[in-house]
Design a protein around this motif. Structure first.
Motif, PDB file in Angstrom:
ATOM      1  N   PHE A 288      50.110  -7.849   0.771  1.00 53.02           N
ATOM      2  CA  PHE A 288      50.852  -7.135  -0.265  1.00 53.02           C
ATOM      3  C   PHE A 288      52.333  -7.469  -0.138  1.00 53.02           C
ATOM      4  O   PHE A 288      52.862  -7.650   0.972  1.00 53.02           O
ATOM      5  CB  PHE A 288      50.638  -5.624  -0.132  1.00 53.02           C
ATOM      6  CG  PHE A 288      49.205  -5.208  -0.354  1.00 53.02           C
ATOM      7  CD1 PHE A 288      48.738  -4.939  -1.633  1.00 53.02           C
ATOM      8  CD2 PHE A 288      48.320  -5.109   0.716  1.00 53.02           C
ATOM      9  CE1 PHE A 288      47.420  -4.566  -1.845  1.00 53.02           C
ATOM     10  CE2 PHE A 288      47.001  -4.739   0.519  1.00 53.02           C
ATOM     11  CZ  PHE A 288      46.554  -4.461  -0.767  1.00 53.02           C
ATOM     12  N   GLN A 293      52.628  -0.862  -1.647  1.00 54.03           N
ATOM     13  CA  GLN A 293      51.395  -1.345  -2.265  1.00 54.03           C
ATOM     14  C   GLN A 293      50.229  -1.252  -1.281  1.00 54.03           C
ATOM     15  O   GLN A 293      49.112  -0.891  -1.664  1.00 54.03           O
ATOM     16  CB  GLN A 293      51.577  -2.792  -2.739  1.00 54.03           C
ATOM     17  CG  GLN A 293      52.567  -2.960  -3.876  1.00 54.03           C
ATOM     18  CD  GLN A 293      52.793  -4.424  -4.223  1.00 54.03           C
ATOM     19  OE1 GLN A 293      52.888  -5.278  -3.331  1.00 54.03           O
ATOM     20  NE2 GLN A 293      52.853  -4.732  -5.514  1.00 54.03           N
ATOM     21  N   ASN A 296      49.173   2.415  -0.954  1.00 54.18           N
ATOM     22  CA  ASN A 296      48.393   2.834  -2.128  1.00 54.18           C
ATOM     23  C   ASN A 296      46.960   2.298  -2.059  1.00 54.18           C
ATOM     24  O   ASN A 296      46.009   3.002  -2.409  1.00 54.18           O
ATOM     25  CB  ASN A 296      49.068   2.361  -3.417  1.00 54.18           C
ATOM     26  CG  ASN A 296      50.352   3.118  -3.713  1.00 54.18           C
ATOM     27  OD1 ASN A 296      50.534   4.254  -3.264  1.00 54.18           O
ATOM     28  ND2 ASN A 296      51.255   2.497  -4.464  1.00 54.18           N
ATOM     29  N   GLN A 297      46.831   1.063  -1.589  1.00 55.76           N
ATOM     30  CA  GLN A 297      45.488   0.481  -1.463  1.00 55.76           C
ATOM     31  C   GLN A 297      44.686   1.190  -0.375  1.00 55.76           C
ATOM     32  O   GLN A 297      43.485   1.445  -0.528  1.00 55.76           O
ATOM     33  CB  GLN A 297      45.577  -1.007  -1.161  1.00 55.76           C
ATOM     34  CG  GLN A 297      44.216  -1.692  -1.043  1.00 55.76           C
ATOM     35  CD  GLN A 297      43.401  -1.586  -2.321  1.00 55.76           C
ATOM     36  OE1 GLN A 297      43.844  -2.017  -3.377  1.00 55.76           O
ATOM     37  NE2 GLN A 297      42.209  -0.994  -2.239  1.00 55.76           N
TER      38      GLN A 297
END
Length: 316
Positions: A288, A293, A296-297
C-alpha cells in the motif's frame, strides 16, 4: 499404542506383526488409508500392527544442504499415528550407517531379525534401501527368502489426484489451505515460539505475535493473509485471529515474517509457544502507498474473518 525408539529401546520380545514403512509426513488421508489396511490385515492374521517411520527426513542425511519443509514435527506425527489405532510405532534413527543398508540387508537385519515382521505392506510411491535402487518386485523376492510376505498397496485418490505429502505441500505453497486441509483430513497447523518483531503492528492498532519457526522446519504457507485459530501454550482454548505472511512491503521489509493478530487479546505472550491452525487464505500480500490504506484493509480483513468464524459457529 507403543512407541519404540529402535536405537534405544529393548525390542526383543515384540510380537510378530504386519508392518508398513515410510516417513509419513502429515499422516494425511492417504497414509491413514494405508495404515487402516495394515490394521485389517493384522487382525485377519492374528498379529500386531506396526508403523515404521524415521526421526527426521532421510534426505537430511543424504544431502546436508537439504532443508525439509515438514507438514508435522515428530511429536505431532506420533500423536496423529496414535489416532490411527495402530499397535506399535517404531522410530528409526536414520544415519549414515543406515543409509548404506541395501533393501535386502534392511529387510533381513531390521524387519526380520529385530522387528519380527511377517507381512510388509508398502505404499504406492515408497522405496527404501541404499539409493532406493531396488523395486517392489525385489522386495517381494527378498521377502520370500525371509518368510516376509510383501504387498504393494494402491493410492487413495481424491478427485482423480493421488494423495501424497507432496500434493499437500503444493496446495499449501499455493495458498490453497482448504484443499490442503481436505487432503490432510484435519486443519494444517504450525507451532513456534513468540519472539520480538518489528512492532509496526502495535503502532497501527494491530499488535502481532511473531513466530520463530527456525527449529521446526515446518512448511510456511504462501504469502498472504489467513484466517487462523490460535492456541497459546498448553491451553485448550482456541482464539480467532488473522495471520500475515510475507515481506511487509508497505514498510519496505526484506525478511519473510509470520505475524498473528489475535482478536480482542492484550496479554504479554513473549516466549510462549503458539499453535496456528490455518482455516482459509483471505487474500494475497499487498503493498500500500500509505499506512492508512493498509489499516483500512486490515479492518476489512478482520471483518471478513470474524464473519467466517461466526458462520462456522452457527453451522456447528
Amino acid at each position: 499404542m507403543t512407541v519404540i525408539n529402535f536405537n534405544q529401546d529393548h525390542i526383543a520380545n515384540i510380537n510378530p506383526c504386519v508392518a508398513t514403512i515410510g516417513f509419513f509426513d502429515g499422516v494425511h488421508l492417504g497414509h491413514r488409508f494405508l495404515i487402516e489396511h495394515v490394521r485389517d490385515e493384522a487382525q485377519l492374521m492374528g498379529l500386531s500392527s506396526m508403523v515404521i517411520t524415521f526421526d527426521h527426513h532421510p534426505r537430511e542425511v543424504l544431502n546436508q544442504d537439504y532443508q525439509p519443509e515438514l507438514l508435522t514435527t515428530l511429536d505431532a506425527k506420533l500423536q496423529l499415528l496414535e489416532n490411527t489405532g495402530v499397535d506399535h510405532v517404531v522410530v528409526l534413527h536414520f544415519d549414515e550407517k543406515m543409509s548404506q543398508l541395501s533393501a535386502q540387508e534392511f529387510m533381513n537385519h531390521v524387519l526380520h531379525d529385530r522387528l519380527h515382521v511377517r507381512k510388509l505392506i508398502i505404499g504406492y510411491d515408497n522405496r527404501f534401501g541404499h539409493n532406493r535402487a531396488e523395486t517392489c518386485e525385489d522386495y517381494v523376492r527378498y521377502g520370500e527368502e525371509l518368510g516376509i510376505a510383501v504387498a504393494h498397496h494402491s493410492a487413495l485418490k481424491m478427485d482423480g489426484l493421488e494423495l501424497s505429502s507432496s500434493v499437500v505441500r503444493a496446495f499449501l505453497k499455493g495458498g490453497e489451505i482448504e484443499l490442503a486441509n481436505r487432503c490432510l483430513g484435519y486443519p494444517y497447523s504450525i507451532v513456534g515460539k513468540v519472539v520480538h518483531g518489528f512492532k509496526k503492528g502495535r503502532g497501527i492498532g494491530y499488535p502481532t505475535a511473531n513466530l520463530d519457526l527456525s527449529d521446526s522446519h515446518q512448511l510456511v504457507p504462501s504469502d498472504g493473509v489467513y484466517a487462523v485459530r490460535v492456541q497459546i501454550g498448553a491451553s485448550g482454548q482456541s482464539l480467532p485471529a488473522m495471520t500475515g505472511i510475507g515481506l511487509r512491503p508497505t514498510f519496505g521489509g526484506t525478511e519473510r515474517t509470520l505475524e498473528t493478530h489475535i482478536f480482542n487479546f492484550h496479554e504479554d505472550i513473549y516466549g510462549q509457544q503458539l499453535r496456528l491452525t490455518f482455516v482459509k487464505r483471505i487474500r494475497a500480500e499487498q503493498r500500500f502507498d500509505h499506512v492508512t490504506q493498509l489499516v483500512n484493509q486490515l479492518k476489512e480483513d478482520e471483518k471478513m474473518i470474524e464473519k467466517l468464524f461466526n458462520k462456522e459457529n452457527t453451522d456447528e
